[in-house]
Structure formats: C-alpha cells, structure tokens
Design an enzyme around this catalytic site. Structure first.
Site, PDB file in Angstrom:
ATOM      1  N   PHE A  12     -12.035 -49.132  95.834  1.00  0.00           N
ATOM      2  CA  PHE A  12     -10.882 -48.282  95.474  1.00  0.00           C
ATOM      3  C   PHE A  12     -10.032 -47.987  96.715  1.00  0.00           C
ATOM      4  O   PHE A  12      -8.867 -48.410  96.806  1.00  0.00           O
ATOM      5  CB  PHE A  12     -11.423 -47.020  94.802  1.00  0.00           C
ATOM      6  CG  PHE A  12     -10.492 -45.846  94.768  1.00  0.00           C
ATOM      7  CD1 PHE A  12      -9.177 -45.981  94.350  1.00  0.00           C
ATOM      8  CD2 PHE A  12     -10.957 -44.572  95.144  1.00  0.00           C
ATOM      9  CE1 PHE A  12      -8.322 -44.880  94.324  1.00  0.00           C
ATOM     10  CE2 PHE A  12     -10.116 -43.478  95.109  1.00  0.00           C
ATOM     11  CZ  PHE A  12      -8.794 -43.633  94.711  1.00  0.00           C
ATOM     12  N   ASN A 100     -23.526 -52.484 112.790  1.00  0.00           N
ATOM     13  CA  ASN A 100     -22.921 -53.824 112.888  1.00  0.00           C
ATOM     14  C   ASN A 100     -21.405 -53.734 113.079  1.00  0.00           C
ATOM     15  O   ASN A 100     -20.818 -54.474 113.876  1.00  0.00           O
ATOM     16  CB  ASN A 100     -23.221 -54.633 111.624  1.00  0.00           C
ATOM     17  CG  ASN A 100     -24.690 -55.032 111.542  1.00  0.00           C
ATOM     18  OD1 ASN A 100     -25.343 -55.211 112.568  1.00  0.00           O
ATOM     19  ND2 ASN A 100     -25.200 -55.165 110.332  1.00  0.00           N
ATOM     20  N   TYR A 146     -26.776 -40.444 100.594  1.00  0.00           N
ATOM     21  CA  TYR A 146     -25.360 -40.651 100.944  1.00  0.00           C
ATOM     22  C   TYR A 146     -24.967 -39.732 102.104  1.00  0.00           C
ATOM     23  O   TYR A 146     -24.432 -40.172 103.118  1.00  0.00           O
ATOM     24  CB  TYR A 146     -24.504 -40.361  99.712  1.00  0.00           C
ATOM     25  CG  TYR A 146     -23.014 -40.536  99.912  1.00  0.00           C
ATOM     26  CD1 TYR A 146     -22.453 -41.802 100.066  1.00  0.00           C
ATOM     27  CD2 TYR A 146     -22.158 -39.428  99.905  1.00  0.00           C
ATOM     28  CE1 TYR A 146     -21.081 -41.961 100.218  1.00  0.00           C
ATOM     29  CE2 TYR A 146     -20.790 -39.578 100.051  1.00  0.00           C
ATOM     30  CZ  TYR A 146     -20.249 -40.846 100.208  1.00  0.00           C
ATOM     31  OH  TYR A 146     -18.894 -41.000 100.353  1.00  0.00           O
ATOM     32  N   THR A 176     -10.910 -38.014  96.498  1.00  0.00           N
ATOM     33  CA  THR A 176      -9.644 -38.725  96.395  1.00  0.00           C
ATOM     34  C   THR A 176      -9.615 -39.490  95.072  1.00  0.00           C
ATOM     35  O   THR A 176     -10.641 -40.008  94.631  1.00  0.00           O
ATOM     36  CB  THR A 176      -9.510 -39.706  97.585  1.00  0.00           C
ATOM     37  OG1 THR A 176      -9.658 -38.950  98.790  1.00  0.00           O
ATOM     38  CG2 THR A 176      -8.164 -40.411  97.591  1.00  0.00           C
TER      39      THR A 176
HETATM   40  P1  NAD Z   1     -15.820 -47.971  96.275  1.00  0.00           P
HETATM   41  O1  NAD Z   1     -17.205 -48.060  95.738  1.00  0.00           O
HETATM   42  O2  NAD Z   1     -14.686 -48.243  95.347  1.00  0.00           O
HETATM   43  O3  NAD Z   1     -15.641 -48.905  97.537  1.00  0.00           O
HETATM   44  C1  NAD Z   1     -16.677 -49.203  98.424  1.00  0.00           C
HETATM   45  C2  NAD Z   1     -16.630 -50.690  98.717  1.00  0.00           C
HETATM   46  O4  NAD Z   1     -17.652 -51.022  99.671  1.00  0.00           O
HETATM   47  C3  NAD Z   1     -16.904 -51.552  97.478  1.00  0.00           C
HETATM   48  O5  NAD Z   1     -15.921 -52.545  97.347  1.00  0.00           O
HETATM   49  C4  NAD Z   1     -18.285 -52.144  97.747  1.00  0.00           C
HETATM   50  O6  NAD Z   1     -18.470 -53.391  97.108  1.00  0.00           O
HETATM   51  C5  NAD Z   1     -18.273 -52.223  99.259  1.00  0.00           C
HETATM   52  N1  NAD Z   1     -19.613 -52.259  99.855  1.00  0.00           N
HETATM   53  C6  NAD Z   1     -20.637 -51.406  99.643  1.00  0.00           C
HETATM   54  N2  NAD Z   1     -21.702 -51.774 100.363  1.00  0.00           N
HETATM   55  C7  NAD Z   1     -21.340 -52.881 101.072  1.00  0.00           C
HETATM   56  C8  NAD Z   1     -22.006 -53.724 101.998  1.00  0.00           C
HETATM   57  N3  NAD Z   1     -23.275 -53.506 102.357  1.00  0.00           N
HETATM   58  N4  NAD Z   1     -21.309 -54.768 102.531  1.00  0.00           N
HETATM   59  C9  NAD Z   1     -20.035 -54.998 102.176  1.00  0.00           C
HETATM   60  N5  NAD Z   1     -19.355 -54.243 101.296  1.00  0.00           N
HETATM   61  C10 NAD Z   1     -20.007 -53.190 100.749  1.00  0.00           C
HETATM   62  O7  NAD Z   1     -15.671 -46.495  96.903  1.00  0.00           O
HETATM   63  P2  NAD Z   1     -14.405 -45.770  97.523  1.00  0.00           P
HETATM   64  O8  NAD Z   1     -14.170 -44.531  96.764  1.00  0.00           O
HETATM   65  O9  NAD Z   1     -13.299 -46.726  97.721  1.00  0.00           O
HETATM   66  O10 NAD Z   1     -14.994 -45.344  98.937  1.00  0.00           O
HETATM   67  C11 NAD Z   1     -14.725 -46.109 100.113  1.00  0.00           C
HETATM   68  C12 NAD Z   1     -15.261 -45.389 101.339  1.00  0.00           C
HETATM   69  O11 NAD Z   1     -14.655 -44.095 101.462  1.00  0.00           O
HETATM   70  C13 NAD Z   1     -16.770 -45.165 101.304  1.00  0.00           C
HETATM   71  O12 NAD Z   1     -17.282 -45.349 102.611  1.00  0.00           O
HETATM   72  C14 NAD Z   1     -16.893 -43.715 100.891  1.00  0.00           C
HETATM   73  O13 NAD Z   1     -18.075 -43.140 101.377  1.00  0.00           O
HETATM   74  C15 NAD Z   1     -15.660 -43.099 101.527  1.00  0.00           C
HETATM   75  N6  NAD Z   1     -15.230 -41.874 100.827  1.00  0.00           N
HETATM   76  C16 NAD Z   1     -14.606 -41.937  99.623  1.00  0.00           C
HETATM   77  C17 NAD Z   1     -14.220 -40.759  98.990  1.00  0.00           C
HETATM   78  C18 NAD Z   1     -13.471 -40.758  97.680  1.00  0.00           C
HETATM   79  O14 NAD Z   1     -13.149 -39.682  97.168  1.00  0.00           O
HETATM   80  N7  NAD Z   1     -13.138 -41.887  97.090  1.00  0.00           N
HETATM   81  C19 NAD Z   1     -14.512 -39.516  99.571  1.00  0.00           C
HETATM   82  C20 NAD Z   1     -15.177 -39.498 100.792  1.00  0.00           C
HETATM   83  C21 NAD Z   1     -15.517 -40.690 101.425  1.00  0.00           C
END
Ligand code: NAD
Ligand code: UDP
Length: 313
Positions: A12, A100, A146, A176
């Site tokens: 996302f 990494n 997490y 978000t």
């Molecule tokens: P999401 O699940 O849509 O996106 C995460 C992406 O990471 C996915 O495309 C997934 O396939 C990829 N991924 C996971 N493990 C992986 C790995 N080992 N190797 C390669 N790719 C991998 O979630 P999001 O909401 O887009 O969140 C993205 C980041 O932002 C995350 O790190 C999350 O912790 C952080 N975050 C998001 C929010 C929110 O409200 N959306 C809030 C706080 C933090």
C-alpha cells in the site's frame, strides 16, 4: 538522477512512494516478495524506463548492481491480521531485513530511511505521543512480534548511524489510509468500508471508545519526502493529530457511504491500544510539514477505490 530502492514497494504505502519518486525523476528499484503486497499496485509503472521490480525476500541477503542513493525500508506485514498470521516473517523482516537493508545502504553509501510506526509506543501512557516517549509495549503479547520488530529496527538503524556513519532517517508512521489498501486486510478502514458498501454489520471491536488518528496517504508521502531530504536523524512522527473514537469513525463511514449497515460489537483484540494521537511538533518545526487532507475529504477520495474493489469481488 538519484536511484532509490524501496523495499515493500508493491505494498500500500510502498507503491505510493514508488509513484512519487518516479514522478520526481528518480530511478526506482522496487523490491518485494509479495507476501502481503500486490503486483497490481505497481502494474502501471512496469515498463517505465525508470522503474524496476525485483521479487525478493529482503530477510535474505539483498544484492543490487550499480549505484544506489537512497534505501527506503518499507517491507513488513503491517496490518494486525497479517502480522498475527505471519509472526516469524514479521520478526525476521524487522530484524534481518532491516540489517540487510542497512548493510546495502552502507555498502552503497546510500541514505537509509526506516518505516517505523506509532506501535513503538504500544498502549501509550503518555497522550498525545511525542518522539521522546519510550513507549509501553508488551513484548510477549500477540502484537509484540510487530512492535518489537520495529523497536529493534529503530535500534539497529541508530547503531548503523552511530557505529558506521550511515546517514539514516526514521519515520514513525501513524495509521494511514487511502487507495490500494487491501479490502480484506482487516484494518479498521477497509473493514468498515467493505462492510458498509455490502450492507453488512460494521464490526467494532470492544465498545469502540478506543481512539486512533487517521492520516491520508498523500500527507504521509509528503512527510517522508521532506524527511528524506532533511538533516534529521532522530525519529519523526508523521500522522494526522485529528483523533477519533473507532465507534465515531464507523459512523462516519456509514454516513459517507449512505449505507443501511448497523454496528455490531465484537471482543477487543488483546493489547489493542486504547488511545493514539501523534504529537507532530517535530515534523512541523523540522520539516515544515503539517497534514493537509482532513478525514472527510480523505474518506471521500478513498470511497471510489473501495466501491470498485467491492464490485469486483
Ligand atoms: P503492506 O502490507 O501493504 O506493504 C508491505 C509490503 O512489504 C508488501 O508489499 C509485502 O509483500 C512486502 N514485504 C513484507 N515482507 C517482505 C520481505 N521479507 N521481503 C520483501 N518484501 C516484503 O503494508 P503498508 O501499510 O504499505 O506498510 C508498509 C510499511 O509501513 C510497513 O513497514 C509498515 O510497518 C509501515 N507502517 C504502515 C502504517 C500504515 O498505517 N499503513 C503505519 C505504520 C507503519
Ligand atoms: N477495529 C475494529 N473493527 C475492525 C477492525 C479494527 O473495531 O473490523 C479496531 C481495532 O481493534 C483498533 C482500531 O479499529 O482499535 C484500529 O485498528 P487497525 O487494525 O486499523 O489499526 P491498529 O490497531 O494497528 O491501530
């Protein structure tokens, strides 16, 4: 032109970042193993001369040929149902994956930005939450996989900064929302939108008095862009301080969709934070950043996307 590697770029948030960085003229390398992401999120970028997609698990060694100027580490399951389903992978990508990504940044002399989270504050006892608050996390609770992975990731980032001189940034992202969230990702907004559009009961957990502060994705992307280009190496909260109870939020979604859905109450998941609201003083002072999209407008912008998803399902 700078070359920017975005881990989790097919998710996302990562996909919105890919859009922004390509639009700004960067070469973008999107690295994702698609565990919770979706190739459709970046399908419109495939074939663009400045966009490359690499399917790879960043918890294993990350090799990238050529120069890299920025590494944005966004890979991680993020929704509670995802990280509860994938607890070990979540711990690995927050620890080994961050290691990494930092190692790659060090090898390439790249600036590194970590996607951290308001979850580092846990179930907070200070409200609203400034960056100086150390948090209140249950390490052995189900959400610990997490929260602790992200806390470790922050510690690892600061260690690479202090010991190896890597130029690092840490953004603490608060809830978000926006287009490209998965309809079934279990977070409050997709759940409520889907239920309201299908005319099903809205599942509020607990009594709905717990609060969150929801920000629209465009505001977050702007905050991240500014943070990356700032000199700030301490963590920065990026979130919309407009706090709302989950019950009120559910009612807003029902009203917006014109749905006949009623609200049902289900058990509150364990360790669900009771309150959450960012103190964004640092973002305002250091980045000159403030949210610009209010919840009513943001929800309107998101509704069409979810309507299409519900109709397609
Ligand atoms: P999401 O699940 O849509 O996106 C995460 C992406 O990471 C996915 O495309 C997934 O396939 C990829 N991924 C996971 N493990 C992986 C790995 N080992 N190797 C390669 N790719 C991998 O979630 P999001 O909401 O887009 O969140 C993205 C980041 O932002 C995350 O790190 C999350 O912790 C952080 N975050 C998001 C929010 C929110 O409200 N959306 C809030 C706080 C933090
Ligand atoms: N929530 C809810 N019903 C749902 C999904 C979530 O009441 O169908 C609640 C959840 O318990 C939490 C809030 O909404 O109190 C926000 O949940 P979300 O998963 O979006 O984010 P997080 O808990 O990680 O802030």
């Amino acid at each position: 032109m700078p070359r920017t590697l975005i881990t989790g770029g097919a998710g996302f948030l990562g996909s919105h970042l890919c859009d922004r960085f390509v639009a700004e003229g960067h070469d973008v390398v999107c690295v994702d193993n698609l565990v919770t992401g979706n190739p459709d999120n970046v399908a419109h970028l495939v074939g663009h001369p400045r966009f490359e997609f690499v399917r790879h698990d960043v918890s294993t060694f990350v090799y990238v040929a050529g120069d890299v100027d920025h590494v944005l580490h966004f890979a991680s399951p993020a929704s509670p149902i995802d990280y509860l389903r994938l607890p070990i992978q979540t711990l690995k990508v927050g620890s080994l994956g961050t290691h990494n990504a930092l190692g790659l940044a060090k090898a390439k002399g790249a600036r590194f930005l970590l996607a951290s989270t308001s979850e580092v504050y846990g179930d907070p006892q200070v409200h609203p939450q400034p960056e100086s608050y150390w948090g209140h996390v249950n390490p052995v609770g189900s959400r610990g996989v997490y929260d602790e992975a992200k806390r470790f990731a922050e510690a690892m980032t600061m260690a690479y900064h202090r010991s190896h001189g890597v130029d690092t940034r840490i953004v603490r992202i608060f809830n978000t929302y926006g287009p490209r969230m998965r309809l079934d990702d279990g977070r409050a907004l997709p759940a409520f939108m889907g239920q309201a559009l299908r005319g099903e009961p809205i599942t509020v957990f607990g009594d709905g008095s717990q609060t969150r502060s929801f920000q629209y994705v465009d505001d977050l992307v702007e905050g991240i862009w500014r943070l990356l280009h700032s000199g700030e190496t301490d963590p920065v909260n990026v979130g919309n301080p407009d706090e709302v109870s989950i019950k009120e939020f559910a009612e807003e979604v029902v009203a917006l969709t014109g749905s006949s859905s009623t609200i049902t109450y289900e058990p509150l998941p364990s360790d669900d934070p009771k309150v959450r609201q960012p103190d964004v003083t640092r973002a305002r002072e250091v980045l000159g950043w403030a949210p610009t999209v209010g919840r009513a407008e943001g929800l309107r912008r998101t509704l069409d996307y979810f309507r299409e998803r519900v109709e397609a399902a």
